[in-house]
Enzyme design. Structure first.
Site, PDB file in Angstrom:
ATOM      1  N   ASP A 126       0.573  -1.414   0.251  1.00  0.00           N
ATOM      2  CA  ASP A 126       0.532   0.070  -0.336  1.00  0.00           C
ATOM      3  C   ASP A 126       1.023   1.068  -0.002  1.00  0.00           C
ATOM      4  OD1 ASP A 126       0.995  -0.264   2.033  1.00  0.00           O
ATOM      5  OD2 ASP A 126      -0.930  -0.088   3.421  1.00  0.00           O
ATOM      6  N   LYS A 177       5.808   4.056  16.534  1.00  0.00           N
ATOM      7  CA  LYS A 177       5.095   4.959  17.114  1.00  0.00           C
ATOM      8  C   LYS A 177       5.498   5.763  18.434  1.00  0.00           C
ATOM      9  CE  LYS A 177       1.260   2.876  14.308  1.00  0.00           C
ATOM     10  NZ  LYS A 177       1.460   1.643  13.195  1.00  0.00           N
ATOM     11  N   ASP A 237       1.423   6.649   1.812  1.00  0.00           N
ATOM     12  CA  ASP A 237       1.436   5.324   3.082  1.00  0.00           C
ATOM     13  C   ASP A 237      -0.375   4.972   2.040  1.00  0.00           C
ATOM     14  OD1 ASP A 237      -0.406   3.540   4.249  1.00  0.00           O
ATOM     15  OD2 ASP A 237       0.692   3.749   5.503  1.00  0.00           O
TER      16      ASP A 237
HETATM   17  P1  GTP Z   1      -5.373  -1.429   7.905  1.00  0.00           P
HETATM   18  O1  GTP Z   1      -6.393  -2.298   8.009  1.00  0.00           O
HETATM   19  O2  GTP Z   1      -6.390  -0.101   7.577  1.00  0.00           O
HETATM   20  O3  GTP Z   1      -4.017  -1.646   8.744  1.00  0.00           O
HETATM   21  O4  GTP Z   1      -4.704  -2.000   6.602  1.00  0.00           O
HETATM   22  P2  GTP Z   1      -4.113  -3.200   6.326  1.00  0.00           P
HETATM   23  O5  GTP Z   1      -4.486  -4.496   6.299  1.00  0.00           O
HETATM   24  O6  GTP Z   1      -3.082  -3.504   4.888  1.00  0.00           O
HETATM   25  O7  GTP Z   1      -3.008  -3.139   7.672  1.00  0.00           O
HETATM   26  P3  GTP Z   1      -0.964  -2.776   7.128  1.00  0.00           P
HETATM   27  O8  GTP Z   1      -1.614  -0.732   6.380  1.00  0.00           O
HETATM   28  O9  GTP Z   1      -0.641  -2.413   8.672  1.00  0.00           O
HETATM   29  O10 GTP Z   1      -0.305  -3.270   6.049  1.00  0.00           O
HETATM   30  C1  GTP Z   1       0.293  -3.070   5.731  1.00  0.00           C
HETATM   31  C2  GTP Z   1       0.886  -3.965   4.668  1.00  0.00           C
HETATM   32  O11 GTP Z   1       1.185  -5.235   4.743  1.00  0.00           O
HETATM   33  C3  GTP Z   1      -0.281  -3.963   3.645  1.00  0.00           C
HETATM   34  O12 GTP Z   1      -0.254  -4.235   2.258  1.00  0.00           O
HETATM   35  C4  GTP Z   1      -1.238  -5.319   3.894  1.00  0.00           C
HETATM   36  O13 GTP Z   1      -1.702  -5.515   2.621  1.00  0.00           O
HETATM   37  C5  GTP Z   1      -0.133  -6.337   4.041  1.00  0.00           C
HETATM   38  N1  GTP Z   1      -0.114  -6.779   5.712  1.00  0.00           N
HETATM   39  C6  GTP Z   1      -0.912  -6.460   6.643  1.00  0.00           C
HETATM   40  N2  GTP Z   1      -0.843  -7.561   7.965  1.00  0.00           N
HETATM   41  C7  GTP Z   1      -0.922  -8.401   6.561  1.00  0.00           C
HETATM   42  C8  GTP Z   1      -0.228 -10.045   6.771  1.00  0.00           C
HETATM   43  O14 GTP Z   1      -0.722 -11.027   7.825  1.00  0.00           O
HETATM   44  N3  GTP Z   1      -0.444 -11.180   6.094  1.00  0.00           N
HETATM   45  C9  GTP Z   1       0.361 -10.166   4.265  1.00  0.00           C
HETATM   46  N4  GTP Z   1       0.308 -11.207   3.764  1.00  0.00           N
HETATM   47  N5  GTP Z   1      -0.012  -9.413   4.125  1.00  0.00           N
HETATM   48  C10 GTP Z   1      -0.056  -8.218   5.322  1.00  0.00           C
END
Ligand code: GTP
Length: 376
Positions: A126, A177, A237
């Protein structure tokens, strides 16, 4: 002689292969902060100027000579698989690892260990950035650590993971953070890593593991060198709706180079050029219909088959495909997902996010900052 030639060819190929690297893109998150958009579309498939964000990331990987991409998915994976298939359309080999329960940002890497053949990039799925991946690869090769982390400097590091390093770039601490005013540095983890395969030895299998909270600190504690690669690249982001709109503004203004023409652009250019109510930058997909009395722009993206009625006003907003806007409706600083219908004379207040298939009644007022839409 023929045999010698054959060996030379094999050696040359082996050489090429040693340069080729893989990338793992983390696309398994639920994207809760982008709801209700992510009820109908997983975050990596959310369009940026009418192209799924992940496709833009794939283009960057291709441009960096990376052909082997592993997508670590989990939430709504089918939409991703349907779009990219085996990757051949983009000249890539795409492998999917679908997590039944989220494994976290390091667990997702451990989960694909069998597919990893050498040093590999890891990209948070993202992040919109102009980072030069080949330059980062050269830096990593020069430094020779177990991993290289892309960092950027921000004005307010407190919502991010701060990364402390010495003059040589060697990382000494991660502070996630930190409280405002107590940040040890303004350099933050920008979500792109280049890692040696050895780092997988530090990730336990079969459970959720965070690379930021667990793996990186453990690797440092074990005396392994992680290097910081700090650049001044464009970086955003896309996690929240305001950032999603900001990304569009930055692409449409040319601040974030994405090979999108400025001004009036897109396949819908012919429809919009010469239209008296268009205030550039506006990007429109093909077959949009915009009434001659409507006012559209600046910073508006219209997805495929959108139709905009008489006297409607749309500013600073992103409309996905097949959105229908009735006559006299006003939409400002908002995001409307696929197939949203806005009735005549309705008003969508700034900061609103409207999910797939929602209908806004004629004459309705959607309060600023509203989120409309529910899980399917
Ligand atoms: P929020 O729920 O809004 O916080 O978004 P998010 O679920 O995408 O979490 P976050 O922005 O912290 O994740 C950063 C990146 O890591 C994103 O591209 C997510 O798709 C990816 N990501 C987060 N957790 C996982 C996971 O458990 N497995 C995988 N494969 N990707 C993850």
């Amino acid at each position: 002689m023929a045999l010698k030639k054959c060996f030379r060819q094999v050696a040359a190929r082996a050489n090429e292969n040693s340069l080729v690297m893989q990338a793992i893109v983390l696309v398994g998150g639920e994207g809760t902060r982008l709801r209700p958009l992510t009820y109908g579309t997983p975050k990596p498939m959310v369009p940026i100027v009418n192209v799924p964000f992940l496709a833009r990331t794939m283009e960057r990987l291709y441009a960096a000579d990376i052909r082997d991409v592993i997508l670590a998915a989990g939430y709504m994976p089918q939409a991703i698989v349907d779009y990219f298939g085996d990757g051949s359309r983009l000249g890539l080999k795409v492998t999917y690892a679908i997590e039944e329960t989220p494994l976290g940002t390091a667990g997702a890497l451990k989960n694909v260990e069998e597919h990893i053949t050498g040093p590999f990039f890891v990209l948070n799925g993202d992040i919109l950035t102009s980072l030069d991946l080949p330059a980062m690869r050269q830096y990593h090769q020069r430094k020779g650590g177990i991993g290289t982390l892309h960092l950027i400097r921000v004005d307010d590091p407190s919502p991010f993971g701060c990364v402390v390093h010495d003059e040589s770039g060697k990382v000494s601490a991660f502070i996630e953070k930190p409280p405002k005013g107590e940040e040890p540095t303004n350099e933050i983890n920008a979500g792109t890593y280049l890692l040696e395969r050895e780092i997988l030895n530090y990730i336990p299998a079969g459970r959720k593991v965070s690379i930021e909270h667990e793996t990186f600190p453990q690797v440092i504690a074990a005396g392994k060198a992680l290097y910081a690669y700090t650049t001044d690249d464009y970086w955003l982001d896309l996690g929240r709706p305001e950032q999603y709109l900001a990304a569009h503004r930055d692409v449409l203004s040319g601040m974030m180079p994405l090979l999108v023409e400025l001004g009036i652009s897109g396949e819908g250019k012919e429809v919009l050029q010469g239209h008296p109510g268009i205030v550039p930058p506006v990007h429109a997909a093909g077959d949009v219909v915009v009434d001659a009395s409507a006012r559209v722009g600046p910073n508006v993206v219209l997805g495929e088959s959108c139709s905009i009625g008489a006297d409607a006003v749309i500013r600073e907003s992103v409309l996905w495909d097949r959105v229908s806007v009735g006559s006299g409706a006003v939409i400002e600083h908002s995001i409307l997902a696929s197939r949203v219908t806005v009735g005549p004379k309705a008003r969508v207040g700034a900061g609103s996010v409207i999910g797939h298939d929602v209908s806004v009644e004629p004459g309705a007022t959607i309060e600023p900052g509203s989120r409309l839409g529910s899980p399917p």
